[in-house]
Design an enzyme around this catalytic site. Structure first.
Site, PDB file in Angstrom:
ATOM      1  CE  LYS A 226      -4.533  -1.739   0.391  1.00 26.33           C
ATOM      2  NZ  LYS A 226      -5.356  -2.131   1.340  1.00 26.33           N
ATOM      3  NE  ARG A 262      -7.486  -7.491  -1.495  1.00 29.50           N
ATOM      4  CZ  ARG A 262      -7.102  -6.554  -2.334  1.00 29.50           C
ATOM      5  NH1 ARG A 262      -5.818  -5.979  -1.722  1.00 29.50           N
ATOM      6  NH2 ARG A 262      -7.270  -6.628  -3.504  1.00 29.50           N
TER       7      ARG A 262
HETATM    8  N1  HH2 Z   1      -7.461  -3.147  -0.783  1.00 30.33           N
HETATM    9  C1  HH2 Z   1      -7.528  -3.293  -2.110  1.00 30.33           C
HETATM   10  C2  HH2 Z   1      -8.720  -3.796  -2.518  1.00 30.33           C
HETATM   11  N2  HH2 Z   1      -9.535  -4.571  -1.940  1.00 30.33           N
HETATM   12  N3  HH2 Z   1     -10.286  -5.624  -0.001  1.00 30.33           N
HETATM   13  C3  HH2 Z   1     -10.070  -5.615   1.269  1.00 30.33           C
HETATM   14  N4  HH2 Z   1     -10.829  -6.559   1.849  1.00 30.33           N
HETATM   15  N5  HH2 Z   1      -8.995  -5.103   2.084  1.00 30.33           N
HETATM   16  C4  HH2 Z   1      -8.088  -4.268   1.447  1.00 30.33           C
HETATM   17  O1  HH2 Z   1      -7.442  -3.664   2.096  1.00 30.33           O
HETATM   18  C5  HH2 Z   1      -8.347  -4.036   0.071  1.00 30.33           C
HETATM   19  C6  HH2 Z   1      -9.314  -4.603  -0.618  1.00 30.33           C
HETATM   20  C7  HH2 Z   1      -6.526  -2.174  -2.825  1.00 30.33           C
HETATM   21  O2  HH2 Z   1      -7.207  -2.297  -4.111  1.00 30.33           O
HETATM   22  P1  HH2 Z   1      -6.030  -1.726  -5.243  1.00 30.33           P
HETATM   23  O3  HH2 Z   1      -5.557  -0.488  -4.595  1.00 30.33           O
HETATM   24  O4  HH2 Z   1      -7.114  -1.742  -6.303  1.00 30.33           O
HETATM   25  O5  HH2 Z   1      -4.692  -2.508  -5.539  1.00 30.33           O
HETATM   26  P2  HH2 Z   1      -4.648  -4.108  -5.145  1.00 30.33           P
HETATM   27  O6  HH2 Z   1      -5.855  -4.829  -5.475  1.00 30.33           O
HETATM   28  O7  HH2 Z   1      -3.449  -4.446  -5.954  1.00 30.33           O
HETATM   29  O8  HH2 Z   1      -4.297  -4.072  -3.516  1.00 30.33           O
END
Ligand code: HH2
Length: 286
Positions: A226, A262
């Site tokens: 992140k 995750r």
């Molecule tokens: N973070 C992202 C997407 N989905 N779902 C849950 N439950 N918790 C999270 O922290 C979470 C999530 C971040 O998404 P994005 O910034 O699109 O990147 P990536 O999917 O590569 O992590």
């Protein structure tokens, strides 16, 4: 603690205190370099199979980026991205799948094709029918905290007490889901690292993670790669440069008692978690 089995695997409720590892599979046009829709599906499948080989307990399949500033995507287009991947994985692998979507229509299609979990970053607030759909689908659901909405959430996030406010929100959403008919054993919560939070807010939440775990619902922690990692290492502009911090975050989650992490880097995360568990004497895996 609830008990949840997916495709015959106990995900929550066994004696293993280490978190399960959810591998991230993004099916977005820019996530695999070979371009074009077909290339995306093939690339995503290759990636998914690699994460399974590396020890992922679950795969989280997403077709819509939630990065700050990302444009909204129609449900049909999102489904067209993720469904071929879900269908191919259901047919060829026995690893449980999660659908990362805020849209009930996409969750419905994914579950009909065999997905075991609905991961909703809006905690079932995106559409009027989200709660009823989650109850009807009868699958696990992740309720994540987010302040604001993806487009603007990083503009100026504010909290008086971020841990308390996130905990109150998650407890409330779990109660709302229960009242709507989602089974107790299917409810997961997630503090939503990076979703309407400054680096200081994220760190406070990680420090206070035990208070979220103490709510009694299984917790998912999504901190891998992140952006706030750059607050500690400004040179880590490229998300691929954030492995060290991502592993530290997964280990911190494990120590706080989260049930799932995750992550992008499955092999390295499994290795780190196993080593931490072996040192703690929790396992004979070492
Ligand atoms: N973070 C992202 C997407 N989905 N779902 C849950 N439950 N918790 C999270 O922290 C979470 C999530 C971040 O998404 P994005 O910034 O699109 O990147 P990536 O999917 O590569 O992590």
């Amino acid at each position: 603690m609830p008990r949840w089995e997916a495709l015959g695997r106990v995900i929550v409720g066994d004696d293993d205190p280490s978190p399960r590892v959810m591998g991230i599979v993004n099916v977005t046009p820019d996530s695999f370099s070979d371009g074009g829709r077909h290339g995306d599906v093939d690339g995503a499948l290759r990636h998914a199979r690699r994460l399974i080989d590396e020890g992922a307990d679950l795969l989280d399949i997403g077709g819509e980026s939630t990065r700050p500033g990302a444009a909204a995507l129609p449900a049909a287009e999102e489904a067209a991205r993720v469904m071929p991947v879900i269908e191919a994985l259901v047919a060829s692998a026995d690893t449980p799948l999660s659908i990362d979507t805020m849209k009930p229509a996409v969750a419905r299609l994914a579950v009909a094709a065999g997905a075991s979990m609905w991961n909703d970053v809006t905690a079932l607030r995106f559409a009027d029918e989200s709660l009823a759909t989650a109850a009807e689908l009868g699958r696990a659901v992740v309720l994540m905290h987010m302040q604001g909405e993806p487009r603007t959430m990083q503009d100026d996030p504010r909290y008086d007490d971020v841990v308390r406010e996130v905990a109150v929100f998650l407890a409330e959403r779990a109660d709302v889901a229960l009242a709507a008919g989602v089974a107790r054993d299917y409810i997961w919560i997630d503090p939503g690292i990076g979703f309407g939070k400054t680096a200081a807010h994220n760190l406070a939440l990680l420090r206070g993670l035990r208070a979220i775990v103490a709510l009694g619902w299984p917790v998912v922690l999504g901190a891998s790669r992140k952006g706030f990692i750059r607050a500690l290492d400004p040179a880590a502009k490229d998300a691929g440069d954030r492995l060290g911090a991502s592993l530290a975050l997964a280990l911190a989650g494990a120590r706080a008692g989260v049930a799932m992490v995750r992550v992008h880097d499955v092999r390295q995360t499994v290795q780190a978690l196993n080593m931490q568990a072996a040192i703690a004497g929790e396992t004979d895996r070492g």
